[in-house]
Design a protein around this motif. Sequence first.
Motif, mmCIF file in Angstrom:
data_model
loop_
_atom_site.group_PDB
_atom_site.id
_atom_site.type_symbol
_atom_site.label_atom_id
_atom_site.label_comp_id
_atom_site.label_asym_id
_atom_site.label_seq_id
_atom_site.Cartn_x
_atom_site.Cartn_y
_atom_site.Cartn_z
ATOM 1 N N ASP A 132 0.819 -1.221 0.000
ATOM 2 C CA ASP A 132 0.000 0.000 0.000
ATOM 3 C C ASP A 132 0.846 1.262 0.000
ATOM 4 O O ASP A 132 0.346 2.340 -0.304
ATOM 5 N N ASP A 175 -0.967 2.522 -6.358
ATOM 6 C CA ASP A 175 -2.277 3.139 -6.482
ATOM 7 C C ASP A 175 -3.302 2.387 -5.624
ATOM 8 O O ASP A 175 -3.464 1.169 -5.755
ATOM 9 N N SER A 176 -4.021 3.121 -4.785
ATOM 10 C CA SER A 176 -4.924 2.457 -3.836
ATOM 11 C C SER A 176 -6.048 1.692 -4.526
ATOM 12 O O SER A 176 -6.632 0.780 -3.958
ATOM 13 N N LYS A 177 -6.353 2.065 -5.753
ATOM 14 C CA LYS A 177 -7.440 1.372 -6.461
ATOM 15 C C LYS A 177 -7.154 -0.115 -6.652
ATOM 16 O O LYS A 177 -8.062 -0.932 -6.790
ATOM 17 N N VAL A 178 -5.875 -0.428 -6.689
ATOM 18 C CA VAL A 178 -5.473 -1.802 -6.957
ATOM 19 C C VAL A 178 -6.007 -2.766 -5.910
ATOM 20 O O VAL A 178 -6.358 -3.901 -6.216
ATOM 21 N N ALA A 186 -8.720 -2.914 -3.913
ATOM 22 C CA ALA A 186 -10.104 -3.395 -3.994
ATOM 23 C C ALA A 186 -10.210 -4.412 -5.123
ATOM 24 O O ALA A 186 -10.852 -5.456 -4.989
ATOM 25 N N LYS A 187 -9.548 -4.113 -6.228
ATOM 26 C CA LYS A 187 -9.594 -5.048 -7.364
ATOM 27 C C LYS A 187 -8.929 -6.366 -6.995
ATOM 28 O O LYS A 187 -9.405 -7.441 -7.358
ATOM 29 N N VAL A 239 -1.749 -1.254 -13.265
ATOM 30 C CA VAL A 239 -1.734 0.092 -12.684
ATOM 31 C C VAL A 239 -1.411 1.040 -13.832
ATOM 32 O O VAL A 239 -0.382 0.878 -14.477
ATOM 33 N N TYR A 291 -1.417 7.916 -12.911
ATOM 34 C CA TYR A 291 -2.625 7.862 -12.091
ATOM 35 C C TYR A 291 -2.686 8.947 -11.027
ATOM 36 O O TYR A 291 -3.706 9.142 -10.407
ATOM 37 N N THR A 292 -1.575 9.663 -10.781
ATOM 38 C CA THR A 292 -1.639 10.650 -9.698
ATOM 39 C C THR A 292 -1.987 12.059 -10.155
ATOM 40 O O THR A 292 -2.341 12.891 -9.334
ATOM 41 N N LYS A 296 -2.783 9.484 -3.887
ATOM 42 C CA LYS A 296 -3.636 8.331 -4.255
ATOM 43 C C LYS A 296 -3.139 7.026 -3.629
ATOM 44 O O LYS A 296 -3.095 5.985 -4.266
ATOM 45 N N ASP A 340 -3.609 4.638 -0.109
ATOM 46 C CA ASP A 340 -4.330 4.392 1.140
ATOM 47 C C ASP A 340 -3.446 3.536 2.020
ATOM 48 O O ASP A 340 -2.822 2.595 1.530
#
Length: 668
Positions: free
Chosen positions: A140, A144-147, A149-150, A168, A172-173, A261, A263
């Motif tokens: 983390d 990228d934090s989106k990763v 959840a996926k 990724v 993305y930032t 971005k 978490d």
Amino acid sequence: RPQEPAFMPKGDQKKAFAVPPEYLSEKYKPIGNQVTSRFGEEASERIPVSRITPPPLGEILELPRDSNFSLFIPKHRRLAGRLIDIFLGVRNVDDLLSVAVYARDRVNAYLFNYALSVALLHRADTQDLDVPSIIHSFPDKYLDSKVFAKAREDATVVPEGSRLPIEVPKDYTASDLEAEHRLAYFREDIGLNLHHWHWHLVYPFEAARSIVAKDRRGELFYYMHQQVIARYNFERLSNGMKRVTRFLDWDAPIDEAYFPKLDSLVASRAWPARVSNQRLQNVNREADGIKLDVDDMKRWRDRIYDAIQSGMARDRSGRQIPLTENEGIDILGNMVESSILSVDRDFYGDLHNTGHILISYIHDPDHRHLESFSTIGDSATAMRDPIFYRWHAFIDDLFQRFKGTLPRYSENQLNNPGVTVQSVNVDVQGGQQNVLQTFWQQSDVDLSRGMDFQPRGSVFVRFTHLQHRAFTYKINVQSNQPREGTCRIFLAPKTDERGNPWLLRDQRLMFIELDKFKVVLKQGQNTITRNSIDSSVTIPFERTYRDLDTSRPQGGEQLSQFNFCGCGWPDNLLIPKGTPEGLPCQLFVMISNIEGDRINQDASGQCNDADSYCGIKDKLYPDRRSMGYPFDRVPRDGVDTLEQFLTSNMRVQDVSIQFQNRTFKPRN
Ligand code: CUO
């Protein structure tokens, strides 16, 4: 949330520790059996954990388990110091395992990981134990934090073996509206941030003296970060930008914004962002035990300038300490950073660290919003933020002012009579001679060790990073007798950001070290060949990323000092990006006189292959010269250009760096 056992037995993830029930934390004791089998359900073997009387953790527990952790925060440092002492103090590895298992479920995960890593690095009896790379423990901090959840979704829904890597995006930032975003590929490079984390893990500024007082650590603090700035500027010029400006006016608004971005999976919070035009403020955060004013920094800065100008520092007892030609930079490094080796930490303060802290709390200086520090407040994430480079450009300038007061190297000191470098060329794999090639490369990293989900199994993330084609230096050298020497290779852009030729006094700060190695010359003609992958600056890609538990060669390379071995510039960033047309550069090669270079020690063994920026574990820095030699000082009088600087043991070759805007898929 990372829920790995303390450290995994090597080579097999299907083993689990048999945790004594009384080690469970209070909340789990009533359901002890269910909890202990929870981690062991897939295990084929249980490792017994001996029962000892666990040490009182006391103050260490004051840092909540779901907090962020930073070594820049004095209280966190103190807690880490306590835990390190506990880990260093137990009698043997069995007891260490036992204490670690006991502490693991009670102590903040970041704090635990840091303290255990330091202990494993410094205990004599743990030199053959592995610690998982932090990219696997705490992905983390790097992705990228989106990763996540996926990844969780994939792990739950898609059976292992059918999972596709989660990509990724490269950008993305921020978007291209933000000019600084052109450098995101560098700032957010995973290997770069891993290197920085490892460097500070190996060279903590506060811990037991035996851990901190490593050979020339103050000088290395200066040099490693000087090279970071030189390399960052090289990347800026590659992207049509001017060199970074120093962060000098601490009352002015800061133009650079940064939205990370990221978490924190441990703290279950987003890392704070910084909007444009924030100003430094006095920080007063009781919960963190921090009360620091911007004026404190100004006082320390002025005192440090005084010391530089007078060539004299003072210690705690008021004694004058000369900042000598050889040791001055080391004293200054420890003073500016500062480390516990500072000659007077009350008087010269804690300038560099305080800069990190004040910037990291700019969004919530008095803790009214209950927000934690931003990325510049953690060495694992600090290099992501553009302000990091402005701050360190200021810090570097302090050191350069000191270097400006030192005697210049004379022609005699630089020369190596009898040695002539006749030609230098670079053979690029599958390419043209003297045209270095860069491009985008995709790679995969397994996240599963840093996440807790069922069913387990690998979840790969695919990220895109800069890469270059491998190349080989071919150096022809004439020597009038058999001898040894040190070959020093540097690279700098040929012109400044306006396309004008450099004055050497400016260009010297742009030279990035590419390699440094000993050569044995015979009388007459010699051809030296050296591969880029063997650079003394870098570690191979695999070492930056690999999961040690599964890929360790039996009886081969010993990864005992993994955390030390993890220190090293990432190979994928050895060569700056360059431009599509080819960025004109100058490759500098020098064979220096071994008499001034040599350190008499046996440096064979492990982790000695990225020594330029990291030193060698438990050894002296393997080069007696000032770090950055021969570009660490202002050129001698009458020398304005690189050409005028050259003596016969040096040579410059024009090369270019051509960037191909193409993305290559992972290699396997
Ligand atoms: Cu490495 Cu400021 O020292 O981050």
